[in-house]
Design a protein around this motif. Structure first.
Motif, PDB file in Angstrom:
ATOM      1  N   GLN A   1       0.805  -1.225   0.000  1.00  0.00           N
ATOM      2  CA  GLN A   1       0.000   0.000   0.000  1.00  0.00           C
ATOM      3  C   GLN A   1       0.838   1.275   0.000  1.00  0.00           C
ATOM      4  OE1 GLN A   1      -0.604  -2.754   1.794  1.00  0.00           O
ATOM      5  NE2 GLN A   1      -2.787  -3.157   1.911  1.00  0.00           N
ATOM      6  N   THR A   2       2.079   1.217   0.501  1.00  0.00           N
ATOM      7  CA  THR A   2       2.920   2.420   0.466  1.00  0.00           C
ATOM      8  C   THR A   2       3.425   2.713  -0.949  1.00  0.00           C
ATOM      9  OG1 THR A   2       4.467   0.904   1.541  1.00  0.00           O
ATOM     10  CG2 THR A   2       3.819   2.853   2.787  1.00  0.00           C
ATOM     11  N   SER A   3       3.180   1.820  -1.904  1.00  0.00           N
ATOM     12  CA  SER A   3       3.456   2.105  -3.313  1.00  0.00           C
ATOM     13  C   SER A   3       2.169   2.134  -4.120  1.00  0.00           C
ATOM     14  CB  SER A   3       4.417   1.068  -3.915  1.00  0.00           C
ATOM     15  OG  SER A   3       5.745   1.352  -3.525  1.00  0.00           O
ATOM     16  N   CYS A   4       1.041   2.333  -3.457  1.00  0.00           N
ATOM     17  CA  CYS A   4      -0.262   2.443  -4.138  1.00  0.00           C
ATOM     18  C   CYS A   4      -0.143   3.387  -5.330  1.00  0.00           C
ATOM     19  CB  CYS A   4      -1.295   3.000  -3.150  1.00  0.00           C
ATOM     20  SG  CYS A   4      -2.892   3.380  -3.913  1.00  0.00           S
ATOM     21  N   VAL A   5      -0.816   3.066  -6.424  1.00  0.00           N
ATOM     22  CA  VAL A   5      -0.744   3.930  -7.612  1.00  0.00           C
ATOM     23  C   VAL A   5      -1.356   5.306  -7.336  1.00  0.00           C
ATOM     24  CG1 VAL A   5      -0.712   1.983  -9.218  1.00  0.00           C
ATOM     25  CG2 VAL A   5      -2.903   3.037  -8.614  1.00  0.00           C
ATOM     26  N   ARG A   6      -2.180   5.410  -6.275  1.00  0.00           N
ATOM     27  CA  ARG A   6      -2.780   6.712  -5.927  1.00  0.00           C
ATOM     28  C   ARG A   6      -2.247   7.242  -4.594  1.00  0.00           C
ATOM     29  NH1 ARG A   6      -9.001   5.962  -5.855  1.00  0.00           N
ATOM     30  NH2 ARG A   6      -9.011   8.241  -5.757  1.00  0.00           N
ATOM     31  N   ARG A   7      -1.102   6.738  -4.159  1.00  0.00           N
ATOM     32  CA  ARG A   7      -0.648   7.093  -2.810  1.00  0.00           C
ATOM     33  C   ARG A   7      -0.424   8.597  -2.645  1.00  0.00           C
ATOM     34  NH1 ARG A   7       5.787   5.624  -1.964  1.00  0.00           N
ATOM     35  NH2 ARG A   7       6.542   7.262  -3.346  1.00  0.00           N
ATOM     36  N   GLU A   8      -0.654   9.051  -1.429  1.00  0.00           N
ATOM     37  CA  GLU A   8      -0.376  10.454  -1.068  1.00  0.00           C
ATOM     38  C   GLU A   8       0.230  10.460   0.319  1.00  0.00           C
ATOM     39  OE1 GLU A   8      -3.455  13.478  -1.573  1.00  0.00           O
ATOM     40  OE2 GLU A   8      -4.606  12.019  -2.736  1.00  0.00           O
ATOM     41  N   PRO A   9       1.250  11.287   0.549  1.00  0.00           N
ATOM     42  CA  PRO A   9       1.845  11.334   1.886  1.00  0.00           C
ATOM     43  C   PRO A   9       0.920  12.060   2.868  1.00  0.00           C
ATOM     44  CG  PRO A   9       2.902  12.936   0.443  1.00  0.00           C
ATOM     45  CD  PRO A   9       1.907  12.192  -0.397  1.00  0.00           C
ATOM     46  N   VAL A  10       0.469  11.337   3.900  1.00  0.00           N
ATOM     47  CA  VAL A  10      -0.415  11.962   4.896  1.00  0.00           C
ATOM     48  C   VAL A  10       0.357  13.027   5.674  1.00  0.00           C
ATOM     49  CG1 VAL A  10      -1.877  11.520   6.904  1.00  0.00           C
ATOM     50  CG2 VAL A  10      -1.756   9.832   5.071  1.00  0.00           C
ATOM     51  N   GLY A  11       1.670  12.774   5.842  1.00  0.00           N
ATOM     52  CA  GLY A  11       2.497  13.695   6.613  1.00  0.00           C
ATOM     53  C   GLY A  11       2.611  15.087   5.992  1.00  0.00           C
ATOM     54  N   ALA A  12       2.256  15.223   4.700  1.00  0.00           N
ATOM     55  CA  ALA A  12       2.308  16.548   4.076  1.00  0.00           C
ATOM     56  C   ALA A  12       1.429  17.534   4.843  1.00  0.00           C
ATOM     57  CB  ALA A  12       1.860  16.457   2.618  1.00  0.00           C
ATOM     58  N   GLY A  13       0.367  17.009   5.482  1.00  0.00           N
ATOM     59  CA  GLY A  13      -0.524  17.868   6.267  1.00  0.00           C
ATOM     60  C   GLY A  13       0.006  18.151   7.665  1.00  0.00           C
ATOM     61  N   GLY A  14       1.058  17.422   8.086  1.00  0.00           N
ATOM     62  CA  GLY A  14       1.627  17.652   9.414  1.00  0.00           C
ATOM     63  C   GLY A  14       0.755  17.078  10.523  1.00  0.00           C
ATOM     64  N   ALA A  15       1.048  15.842  10.940  1.00  0.00           N
ATOM     65  CA  ALA A  15       0.211  15.166  11.932  1.00  0.00           C
ATOM     66  C   ALA A  15       0.514  15.593  13.369  1.00  0.00           C
ATOM     67  CB  ALA A  15       0.356  13.649  11.800  1.00  0.00           C
ATOM     68  N   GLN A  16       1.604  16.330  13.566  1.00  0.00           N
ATOM     69  CA  GLN A  16       1.862  16.847  14.924  1.00  0.00           C
ATOM     70  C   GLN A  16       1.039  18.126  15.075  1.00  0.00           C
ATOM     71  OE1 GLN A  16       6.131  17.054  14.841  1.00  0.00           O
ATOM     72  NE2 GLN A  16       6.326  14.820  14.845  1.00  0.00           N
TER      73      GLN A  16
END
Ligand SMILES: [Zn+2]
Length: 340
Positions: free
Chosen positions: A100-115
């Motif tokens: 799933q970390t190479s999903c063809v539609r993957r997006e980094p959730v961390g871009a939104g900043g989870a802290q």
């Protein structure tokens, strides 16, 4: 909302940031119950990764769904959920194969900043796993660990083919390495060698099922693992650091035909081709497909069969995140949990 922003090496601040909103009909917005600082956050914090603009930090999260987009069907407001650091649809061919970390539609959730207090999660149906109900407070750290470090340690152990009858060595005594020890034992490994020279981390490794501790590093560490395995090396080695020294230590501590599972984010690692050729060692790793393991891990935590939350040895309010980064940077804390 409040959220952690990195401005340059050693310089994190908690600031007012815009509240996340639904941007795509497949999004969810979560009110976070807990978040944390990752060993990989230390790379940019230490200046090993360039920071060119103020960067929201954090990619590990658990919380309650506040709002979902029109096309979200299985995740509902009010549910308590855990997700991984990459959003994935969980339906494409790559996801169905377990990557799933190479999903063809993957997006980094961390871009939104989870802290932060709130977080937007793309592809909510594919990414998030709900718990059977609102967890008891003491389960929250363990569920948060499942979001990354437990799932990553677990993948490391699976990639190294840890299992019954196997001797597993773990290079790295951060949270991922310690949870790879837990994973190897849960997967049935007979013997688990934890490589660590820090007493509190050795203690936790033993609690998680390590049978041997090796304090030496590099070539001396390799020699110790060989001594403990009849001169052959371990069947399975988990690499949970990501440096040249730790990768070579992992490869060289593995017996011919054995497996290395590498999950430390590599920095300037290059492998000698000829040595690799003659080693007969299998290499597999990469960004852990945590989503593959989440349903099973959430179940094991919910039913109190495992307690990965013990890796959090410091808990701070979100506003004191800078102190948390310092504590991890100076190795005074294994892993820091932040309360939004
Ligand atoms: Zn996919």
């Amino acid at each position: 909302m409040r959220g952690v922003v990195l401005h340059g090496p050693g310089h994190v601040r908690v600031e007012d940031r815009a509240d996340p909103t639904i941007q795509a009909p497949t999004d969810a917005v979560l009110r976070l119950a807990a978040t944390c600082i990752c060993g990989s956050d230390l790379w940019p914090y230490r200046g090993a990764d360039a920071v060119t603009e103020p960067t929201p930090m954090g990619h590990e999260y658990v919380g309650v769904v506040e709002e979902v987009g029109d096309e979200v069907t299985t995740i509902r407001p009010g549910q308590f959920v855990v997700g991984s650091f990459f959003a994935s649809d969980n339906t494409c061919e790559i996801c169905r194969a377990g990557y799933q970390t190479s999903c063809v539609r993957r997006e980094p959730v961390g871009a939104g900043g989870a802290q932060a207090e709130y977080l937007r999660v793309p592809l909510a149906d594919g990414t998030l796993v709900s718990t059977p109900g609102v967890p008891d407070a003491d389960l929250v750290p363990s569920l948060l660990a499942a979001s990354d470090v437990l799932g990553t340690g677990w993948f490391g152990a699976v990639a190294a083919e840890a299992g019954p009858g196997k001797t597993v060595a773990v290079v790295g005594d951060g949270a991922v390495g310690l949870l790879a020890v837990l994973a190897a034992r849960q997967l049935g490994a007979e013997r688990v060698i934890a490589m660590s020279r820090h007493t509190p981390r050795q203690k936790l490794a033993l609690e998680y099922g390590a049978t041997d501790i090796v304090e030496e590093r590099g070539d001396e560490g390799v020699a110790r693992v060989k001594e403990l395995t009849g001169g052959l090396g371990a069947h399975s080695v988990v690499e949970a650091v990501g440096t040249q020294e730790s990768m070579l230590q992992a490869v060289r501590a593995t017996r011919p035909g054995g497996h290395v599972g590498y999950v430390g984010v590599t920095h300037d690692v290059s492998l000698p081709g000829e040595e690799l050729f003659f080693s007969h060692v299998h290499l597999h790793g990469g960004p852990a497909p945590v989503r593959r393991f989440l349903p099973g891990l959430v179940d094991a935590i919910w039913n109190r069969r495992i307690d990965p939350g013990k890796v959090f040895d410091l808990e701070l309010p979100l506003d004191e995140a800078a102190a948390g980064y310092r504590a991890m940077d100076e190795r005074q804390a294994i892993k820091v949990l932040l309360h939004p």
